[in-house]
Scaffold this motif. Sequence first.
Motif, PDB file in Angstrom:
ATOM      1  N   PHE A   1      33.926  34.333   2.059  1.00  0.00           N
ATOM      2  CA  PHE A   1      34.043  35.527   1.215  1.00  0.00           C
ATOM      3  C   PHE A   1      33.516  36.739   1.987  1.00  0.00           C
ATOM      4  CE2 PHE A   1      34.018  32.012  -1.740  1.00  0.00           C
ATOM      5  CZ  PHE A   1      34.929  32.389  -2.712  1.00  0.00           C
ATOM      6  N   TRP A   2      34.342  37.771   2.072  1.00  0.00           N
ATOM      7  CA  TRP A   2      33.983  38.941   2.879  1.00  0.00           C
ATOM      8  C   TRP A   2      34.747  40.159   2.358  1.00  0.00           C
ATOM      9  CZ3 TRP A   2      37.137  41.678   6.584  1.00  0.00           C
ATOM     10  CH2 TRP A   2      38.498  41.280   6.556  1.00  0.00           C
ATOM     11  N   ALA A   3      34.585  41.298   3.024  1.00  0.00           N
ATOM     12  CA  ALA A   3      35.366  42.500   2.694  1.00  0.00           C
ATOM     13  C   ALA A   3      35.278  43.476   3.858  1.00  0.00           C
ATOM     14  CB  ALA A   3      34.845  43.160   1.425  1.00  0.00           C
ATOM     15  N   ALA A   4      36.297  44.305   3.984  1.00  0.00           N
ATOM     16  CA  ALA A   4      36.321  45.296   5.059  1.00  0.00           C
ATOM     17  C   ALA A   4      35.167  46.284   4.936  1.00  0.00           C
ATOM     18  CB  ALA A   4      37.661  46.041   5.043  1.00  0.00           C
ATOM     19  N   TRP A   5      34.753  46.604   3.695  1.00  0.00           N
ATOM     20  CA  TRP A   5      33.695  47.592   3.469  1.00  0.00           C
ATOM     21  C   TRP A   5      32.288  47.013   3.634  1.00  0.00           C
ATOM     22  CZ3 TRP A   5      30.736  45.474  -0.230  1.00  0.00           C
ATOM     23  CH2 TRP A   5      31.350  44.631  -1.157  1.00  0.00           C
ATOM     24  N   CYS A   6      32.182  45.703   3.806  1.00  0.00           N
ATOM     25  CA  CYS A   6      30.886  45.020   3.846  1.00  0.00           C
ATOM     26  C   CYS A   6      30.365  44.947   5.278  1.00  0.00           C
ATOM     27  CB  CYS A   6      31.035  43.621   3.237  1.00  0.00           C
ATOM     28  SG  CYS A   6      29.610  42.541   3.485  1.00  0.00           S
ATOM     29  N   ALA A   7      29.379  45.783   5.608  1.00  0.00           N
ATOM     30  CA  ALA A   7      28.851  45.831   6.974  1.00  0.00           C
ATOM     31  C   ALA A   7      28.289  44.484   7.440  1.00  0.00           C
ATOM     32  CB  ALA A   7      27.793  46.927   7.082  1.00  0.00           C
ATOM     33  N   PRO A   8      27.463  43.792   6.634  1.00  0.00           N
ATOM     34  CA  PRO A   8      26.955  42.484   7.093  1.00  0.00           C
ATOM     35  C   PRO A   8      28.087  41.482   7.346  1.00  0.00           C
ATOM     36  CG  PRO A   8      25.654  43.286   5.248  1.00  0.00           C
ATOM     37  CD  PRO A   8      26.840  44.192   5.355  1.00  0.00           C
ATOM     38  N   CYS A   9      29.178  41.583   6.569  1.00  0.00           N
ATOM     39  CA  CYS A   9      30.327  40.695   6.786  1.00  0.00           C
ATOM     40  C   CYS A   9      30.968  40.983   8.134  1.00  0.00           C
ATOM     41  CB  CYS A   9      31.375  40.892   5.692  1.00  0.00           C
ATOM     42  SG  CYS A   9      30.791  40.629   4.019  1.00  0.00           S
ATOM     43  N   ARG A  10      31.146  42.261   8.440  1.00  0.00           N
ATOM     44  CA  ARG A  10      31.780  42.649   9.701  1.00  0.00           C
ATOM     45  C   ARG A  10      30.908  42.263  10.888  1.00  0.00           C
ATOM     46  NH1 ARG A  10      35.819  46.466   8.638  1.00  0.00           N
ATOM     47  NH2 ARG A  10      36.486  46.027  10.784  1.00  0.00           N
ATOM     48  N   GLN A  11      29.588  42.314  10.679  1.00  0.00           N
ATOM     49  CA  GLN A  11      28.674  41.899  11.739  1.00  0.00           C
ATOM     50  C   GLN A  11      28.720  40.392  11.969  1.00  0.00           C
ATOM     51  OE1 GLN A  11      24.913  43.430  10.388  1.00  0.00           O
ATOM     52  NE2 GLN A  11      25.482  45.571  10.725  1.00  0.00           N
ATOM     53  N   GLU A  12      28.991  39.657  10.899  1.00  0.00           N
ATOM     54  CA  GLU A  12      29.062  38.201  10.983  1.00  0.00           C
ATOM     55  C   GLU A  12      30.402  37.709  11.522  1.00  0.00           C
ATOM     56  OE1 GLU A  12      27.930  34.207  10.638  1.00  0.00           O
ATOM     57  OE2 GLU A  12      26.766  36.060  10.703  1.00  0.00           O
ATOM     58  N   ASN A  13      31.449  38.501  11.395  1.00  0.00           N
ATOM     59  CA  ASN A  13      32.786  38.066  11.787  1.00  0.00           C
ATOM     60  C   ASN A  13      32.889  37.545  13.221  1.00  0.00           C
ATOM     61  OD1 ASN A  13      34.116  38.266   9.358  1.00  0.00           O
ATOM     62  ND2 ASN A  13      34.887  40.340   9.718  1.00  0.00           N
ATOM     63  N   PRO A  14      32.251  38.172  14.225  1.00  0.00           N
ATOM     64  CA  PRO A  14      32.335  37.615  15.586  1.00  0.00           C
ATOM     65  C   PRO A  14      31.810  36.173  15.674  1.00  0.00           C
ATOM     66  CG  PRO A  14      31.529  39.865  15.663  1.00  0.00           C
ATOM     67  CD  PRO A  14      31.564  39.481  14.217  1.00  0.00           C
ATOM     68  N   ASN A  15      30.791  35.846  14.875  1.00  0.00           N
ATOM     69  CA  ASN A  15      30.277  34.469  14.874  1.00  0.00           C
ATOM     70  C   ASN A  15      31.311  33.498  14.293  1.00  0.00           C
ATOM     71  OD1 ASN A  15      27.705  35.253  15.879  1.00  0.00           O
ATOM     72  ND2 ASN A  15      27.061  35.835  13.819  1.00  0.00           N
ATOM     73  N   VAL A  16      32.004  33.965  13.245  1.00  0.00           N
ATOM     74  CA  VAL A  16      33.023  33.123  12.620  1.00  0.00           C
ATOM     75  C   VAL A  16      34.215  32.952  13.571  1.00  0.00           C
ATOM     76  CG1 VAL A  16      34.454  32.776  10.573  1.00  0.00           C
ATOM     77  CG2 VAL A  16      32.285  33.989  10.371  1.00  0.00           C
ATOM     78  N   VAL A  17      34.588  34.025  14.260  1.00  0.00           N
ATOM     79  CA  VAL A  17      35.669  33.949  15.249  1.00  0.00           C
ATOM     80  C   VAL A  17      35.330  32.935  16.336  1.00  0.00           C
ATOM     81  CG1 VAL A  17      36.868  35.223  17.079  1.00  0.00           C
ATOM     82  CG2 VAL A  17      36.532  36.281  14.838  1.00  0.00           C
ATOM     83  N   LYS A  18      34.106  32.991  16.825  1.00  0.00           N
ATOM     84  CA  LYS A  18      33.657  32.069  17.871  1.00  0.00           C
ATOM     85  C   LYS A  18      33.733  30.625  17.394  1.00  0.00           C
ATOM     86  CE  LYS A  18      29.570  30.964  20.667  1.00  0.00           C
ATOM     87  NZ  LYS A  18      28.136  31.321  20.932  1.00  0.00           N
ATOM     88  N   ALA A  19      33.281  30.373  16.163  1.00  0.00           N
ATOM     89  CA  ALA A  19      33.315  29.013  15.616  1.00  0.00           C
ATOM     90  C   ALA A  19      34.756  28.527  15.455  1.00  0.00           C
ATOM     91  CB  ALA A  19      32.580  28.970  14.278  1.00  0.00           C
ATOM     92  N   TYR A  20      35.633  29.422  15.012  1.00  0.00           N
ATOM     93  CA  TYR A  20      37.034  29.056  14.814  1.00  0.00           C
ATOM     94  C   TYR A  20      37.687  28.695  16.148  1.00  0.00           C
ATOM     95  CZ  TYR A  20      41.864  29.380  13.148  1.00  0.00           C
ATOM     96  OH  TYR A  20      43.179  29.103  12.825  1.00  0.00           O
ATOM     97  N   GLN A  21      37.436  29.513  17.151  1.00  0.00           N
ATOM     98  CA  GLN A  21      38.021  29.253  18.469  1.00  0.00           C
ATOM     99  C   GLN A  21      37.512  27.937  19.059  1.00  0.00           C
ATOM    100  OE1 GLN A  21      36.892  32.829  20.557  1.00  0.00           O
ATOM    101  NE2 GLN A  21      38.732  33.962  19.900  1.00  0.00           N
ATOM    102  N   GLN A  22      36.266  27.609  18.766  1.00  0.00           N
ATOM    103  CA  GLN A  22      35.667  26.401  19.350  1.00  0.00           C
ATOM    104  C   GLN A  22      36.124  25.123  18.653  1.00  0.00           C
ATOM    105  OE1 GLN A  22      31.411  26.689  19.707  1.00  0.00           O
ATOM    106  NE2 GLN A  22      31.160  24.559  20.376  1.00  0.00           N
ATOM    107  N   PHE A  23      36.329  25.192  17.328  1.00  0.00           N
ATOM    108  CA  PHE A  23      36.562  23.952  16.575  1.00  0.00           C
ATOM    109  C   PHE A  23      37.936  23.850  15.900  1.00  0.00           C
ATOM    110  CE2 PHE A  23      31.935  24.528  16.658  1.00  0.00           C
ATOM    111  CZ  PHE A  23      31.539  23.292  17.166  1.00  0.00           C
ATOM    112  N   HIS A  24      38.742  24.906  15.963  1.00  0.00           N
ATOM    113  CA  HIS A  24      40.044  24.872  15.278  1.00  0.00           C
ATOM    114  C   HIS A  24      40.924  23.725  15.763  1.00  0.00           C
ATOM    115  CE1 HIS A  24      43.758  26.014  13.388  1.00  0.00           C
ATOM    116  NE2 HIS A  24      44.335  26.285  14.547  1.00  0.00           N
ATOM    117  N   SER A  25      40.964  23.513  17.063  1.00  0.00           N
ATOM    118  CA  SER A  25      41.817  22.463  17.623  1.00  0.00           C
ATOM    119  C   SER A  25      41.370  21.065  17.214  1.00  0.00           C
ATOM    120  CB  SER A  25      41.843  22.566  19.155  1.00  0.00           C
ATOM    121  OG  SER A  25      40.536  22.378  19.686  1.00  0.00           O
ATOM    122  N   LYS A  26      40.144  20.956  16.695  1.00  0.00           N
ATOM    123  CA  LYS A  26      39.613  19.653  16.297  1.00  0.00           C
ATOM    124  C   LYS A  26      39.813  19.371  14.799  1.00  0.00           C
ATOM    125  CE  LYS A  26      36.084  19.743  19.916  1.00  0.00           C
ATOM    126  NZ  LYS A  26      34.630  19.641  20.248  1.00  0.00           N
ATOM    127  N   GLY A  27      40.360  20.367  14.086  1.00  0.00           N
ATOM    128  CA  GLY A  27      40.611  20.152  12.662  1.00  0.00           C
ATOM    129  C   GLY A  27      39.833  21.066  11.745  1.00  0.00           C
TER     130      GLY A  27
END
Length: 366
Positions: free
Chosen positions: A260-286
């Motif tokens: 759960f996030w939003a474009a206007w939510c600064a803490p969400c936008r700050q967290e997004n790079p961490n989520v991107v990193k996790a997705y790139q690392q584990f997406h291929s594994k399911g």
Amino acid sequence: MKKFIAILVLALAIVSCQPAKNDFSIKGSIAGVETGKVYLQKLVDGQPQSLDTADVIGGKFSFKGKMEIPDIRYLRLNEQDYFAQFFLDNANINVKANKDSLRSTKITGSPTQDVFQIYISEMEKLNKEIISLQGKYRTAMSTGNTSEADKAEIDYKAMLDNNKVYAKNFVKEHSNSVVAAYIALVQLSNQLDGAELDSIASKFAPEISKSEYVVKLKEIVEEQNRTSVGTVAPDFTMNDPEGKPVQLSSFRGKVVLIDFWAAWCAPCRQENPNVVKAYQQFHSKGFEIIGVSLDRAKEDWVKAIQDDHLTWTQVSDLQYFQNAVARLYGVNSIPQSFLLDKDGKIIAKGLRGEQLTKKLAELFPN
């Protein structure tokens, strides 16, 4: 006999000059204001609603009425200046304000407000320390002093814990006061799980059980129980940016993060790079992600998806905190997330940064 009747009539007259036991009386003065209007208000669905109006005559105003249960009320001068927030109960309330320092308005006479003031005073002390630690962290980071920044961050998190512990203890010690229910709702409902909230709510005195704070708190407990760790995540269907419906249950067989996030939510936008990193690392594994946006404007939502490189599934109904999935999952603040196993069961909540990566590493060992 005539003398006795005269005394009785005098006594009744004296009593009639006093507020009834179950009524309230507000008498106020505003230095620097001779005339005007004061509005007695409450919040209804987040919006101020006027309950009564009093004329200011010679700098003074008054209200009378009755409260079923003590509740927060606001005083507003004319059309713009709010100068008091307080718990109103059936008592003689005195309000002393000054036009040039409305934030320093003093309110006396309300036993419920006295309890609330104890809480506010202690929280102000704790928050000053938190703000100070935030300043130390920013200063250390700007000068490249990582060791000092790490220490300030540890101390900051410890103070947040102290803040929560104080609130919990205060609520438990004042379980017969509606103030405790208010604190549990506005501060603790986003910090505690359903079981702990339920334990707190069940200990409130019967006389405040009809308070809107207790009622809302119990609703939140029910919401949290629906999404507690170990339960199957409630299914939902919501449209992606192209208007295509996406159903959660269609992701069975995958480990899924509902983010759960939003474009206007600064803490969400700050967290997004961490989520991107996790997705790139584990997406291929399911590993899959469903981003649920609490935006209002589609263009802001779509732009943030592109700017933050969020390449996973995104859905929204553009209803802000009235988002249907957010309400289903009891989400009252963001960022928030729910991690589901391959069977759709919730196995973790609110994982951020390295916590998410660590949990995924456990689920997808090399």
